[in-house]
Design a protein around this motif. Structure first.
Motif, mmCIF file in Angstrom:
data_model
loop_
_atom_site.group_PDB
_atom_site.id
_atom_site.type_symbol
_atom_site.label_atom_id
_atom_site.label_comp_id
_atom_site.label_asym_id
_atom_site.label_seq_id
_atom_site.Cartn_x
_atom_site.Cartn_y
_atom_site.Cartn_z
ATOM 1 N N LEU A 14 -16.271 -13.974 -0.793
ATOM 2 C CA LEU A 14 -15.198 -13.560 0.111
ATOM 3 C C LEU A 14 -14.177 -12.811 -0.733
ATOM 4 O O LEU A 14 -13.468 -13.409 -1.523
ATOM 5 N N THR A 46 -5.192 -10.455 7.686
ATOM 6 C CA THR A 46 -6.282 -10.969 6.861
ATOM 7 C C THR A 46 -7.380 -9.917 6.823
ATOM 8 O O THR A 46 -7.920 -9.550 7.862
ATOM 9 N N ASP A 56 -3.982 -15.247 1.351
ATOM 10 C CA ASP A 56 -5.397 -14.865 1.421
ATOM 11 C C ASP A 56 -6.276 -16.003 0.924
ATOM 12 O O ASP A 56 -7.355 -16.257 1.450
ATOM 13 N N SER A 61 -9.896 -13.056 -5.229
ATOM 14 C CA SER A 61 -8.653 -12.378 -4.850
ATOM 15 C C SER A 61 -7.857 -12.051 -6.104
ATOM 16 O O SER A 61 -8.001 -12.713 -7.127
ATOM 17 N N MET A 73 -10.882 -9.077 4.703
ATOM 18 C CA MET A 73 -11.787 -9.708 3.761
ATOM 19 C C MET A 73 -13.126 -8.999 3.780
ATOM 20 O O MET A 73 -13.649 -8.694 4.852
ATOM 21 N N GLY A 133 -14.685 -17.513 -3.357
ATOM 22 C CA GLY A 133 -13.528 -16.717 -2.962
ATOM 23 C C GLY A 133 -13.029 -15.873 -4.125
ATOM 24 O O GLY A 133 -12.907 -16.366 -5.239
ATOM 25 N N SER A 175 -10.874 -10.915 -0.834
ATOM 26 C CA SER A 175 -9.694 -10.671 -0.018
ATOM 27 C C SER A 175 -8.993 -9.390 -0.424
ATOM 28 O O SER A 175 -8.907 -9.068 -1.605
ATOM 29 N N GLN A 216 -9.271 -18.108 2.687
ATOM 30 C CA GLN A 216 -10.589 -18.395 2.111
ATOM 31 C C GLN A 216 -10.901 -19.885 2.215
ATOM 32 O O GLN A 216 -12.032 -20.284 2.507
#
Lengths: 165, 342
Positions: free
Chosen positions: B120, B105, B231, B294, B107, B292, B122, B235
């Motif tokens: 966040l 992980t 990921d 990603s 981040m 979050g 990722s 989150q």
């Protein structure tokens, strides 16, 4: 928009809206108060909404309809001097009593149903937006409204059959 | 018509609206009182989420508790750092030595200068990176070869962002923090069945124990988008942590706080960043303000016969520019597919 501007322009409307939801001045005051404290503390987030007023009205509905989280409701009902209903200005006493019959039937409706009626007949919202405000489907919102109307009609009929009129 | 009577009844009762001046005074008074109370006991919800490690001193500082701190928290510099902040969170799988640990992980926690939100971001574990002296390798292996600083460098090469602080968190620490907090609320978009324990995690929100959280965060192969989906699960766990930490009563509990402070497996590298200043910044972010980010799915490349992931060249440069220029909210709006849906 700043919080000040929002309060200056919208507090009156929110207070009236709270009366329609709760049915009396006291509870309405508590509902507006509790909601607006949160609004003030989280103004940034509220201001980010497309229509802040709509967002706040939705907060009020949530607070009003949500039994489990609604600690303010418990406070209201536990208060010793609860529900000193404020007299409505009267013209003819009897006529008012008749007309206010609808108001007391409203008080017996489930909260979701009452909220749906307020949104349609006081706020004049289309059904799609009513559903959005209540966080349910359009079908469910319409169901609330039709059930509530049926109940109101039935009690109106009972009243006239009973010969009060 | 009953509808007309209803409209009339509503209109007639407008007169019952509570008088505005007293109402307004009551609101202001209550809000002031609650704000005062909040500055004393409310915990920075995001603080715990951002990195368990970062959070602990924050809680201790806020609660004014006399617990030995793992890091020398001096009362010297308390000014909140200005400008955007980037914290690197490394989740370590495998215990003990650096050599065996993989950072599955990774981040970047980005805090905009205005303190309004936290992002966040990722970084998928199989991304190809060029490590000096090693050559092309997957980014999750960098840590085991060069430790924290190598991981920080690798993220900088990839994103152009130099992390202001780094937190290493072992899975075991996450597990024990979860149990100390009495479980975490995690919301899953789809049900998952663990390939390791066979446990079924249903769609929707429920509370997870420490063991369940660990199991949940190890799932990758069963997920449609593999590491990317994992990921996002990570989150979601951090969001749950933020929500839980936002619960005032919980973290004002001395026992809970002192348990958290003793959690092994968390290491924090703040460099010259003042921990208290950091705490002040994190405190302004609430759980609902955490976003979050990603990459939606795979973007495979083959280098010397090995498959790696790479960043979407159409989007990633814009993401890193937004991180540098402090314009993440515009990026999030323009790329909804990259934003975690609650």
């Amino acid at each position: 928009m700043t919080y000040e501007e929002f309060v200056n322009s919208r507090l009156g409307a929110l207070a009236r809206y709270a009366v329609m939801l709760t049915g009396d001045q006291h509870t309405a005051q508590d509902l507006v108060q509790e909601t607006m404290v949160r609004v003030q503390l989280n103004w940034r987030r509220v201001a980010r909404a497309d229509v802040p007023e709509r967002y706040v009205k939705r907060m009020m509905i949530n607070q009003y309809t949500d039994w489990r989280r609604g600690s303010w409701l418990r406070r209201v009902f536990l208060r010793p001097d609860a529900d000193q209903a404020v007299a409505v200005p009267v013209d003819h006493a009897q006529r008012t009593a008749d007309r206010d019959q609808i108001w007391s039937v409203l008080a017996t409706l489930p909260r979701q149903q009452r909220a749906a009626l307020v949104l349609r007949y006081y706020e004049d919202l289309p059904d799609v937006e009513i559903a959005e405000m209540l966080g349910c489907t359009v079908g469910t919102a319409r169901g609330y409204i039709s059930k509530a109307l049926t109940r109101l009609r039935e009690s109106a009929e009972r009243l006239s059959l009973g010969g009060v009129r | 018509m009953i509808e007309d009577e209803l409209r009339e009844a509503f209109a007639r009762h407008e007169a019952q609206a509570p008088p505005l001046d007293p109402l307004r005074r009551a609101i202001d008074g209550l809000a002031a009182r609650r704000r005062r109370r909040r500055t004393v006991t409310r915990t920075g919800a995001a603080a715990v989420a951002v990195a368990l490690a970062l959070a602990l001193p924050v809680q201790l500082w806020r609660g004014g508790l006399e617990v030995p701190l793992p890091l020398g928290v001096g009362a010297s510099t308390t000014a909140a750092p200005s400008g955007p902040l980037n914290l690197l969170l490394l989740g370590l799988d495998g215990s003990g030595s650096v050599r065996n640990a993989r950072t599955d992980t990774i981040m970047l926690v980005h805090l905009p200068a205005d303190g309004s939100q936290a992002y966040l971001v990722s970084i998928e574990r199989d991304l190809a990176t060029d490590m000096p002296g090693v050559g092309t390798t997957k980014i999750n292996g960098v840590y085991s070869r060069g430790g924290v600083e190598a991981a920080r460098d690798a993220v900088q090469r990839l994103t152009g962002i130099r992390a202001d602080a780094v937190a290493e968190v072992e899975f075991s620490a996450l597990r024990s923090v979860t149990d100390t907090l009495g479980g975490l609320p995690v919301c899953l978009p789809e049900p998952m069945r663990s390939q390791h324990t066979g446990a079924l995690f249903p769609a929707g929100c429920r509370d997870y124990t420490g063991d369940q959280v660990q199991d949940l965060m190890r799932q990758r192969k069963i997920l449609l988008h593999g590491g990317y989906d994992r990921d996002r699960v990570g989150q979601r766990v951090l969001l749950g942590l933020a929500k839980k930490a936002g619960d005032r009563s919980l973290l004002s509990d001395f026992w809970v706080v002192s348990q958290l402070a003793r959690t092994p497996g968390i290491t924090l590298h703040t460099g010259d960043l003042s921990l208290l200043g950091l705490a002040m910044r994190l405190d302004r972010v609430e759980a609902a303000d955490i976003v979050g980010i990603s990459q939606p799915t795979f973007y495979v490349t083959k280098i010397d016969g090995v498959f790696y992931e790479q960043l979407d060249p159409a989007v990633a440069p814009g993401l890193f520019r937004a991180l540098r220029d402090d314009t993440m909210s515009a990026f999030a709006q323009a790329h909804p597919a990259w934003v975690l849906q609650e």
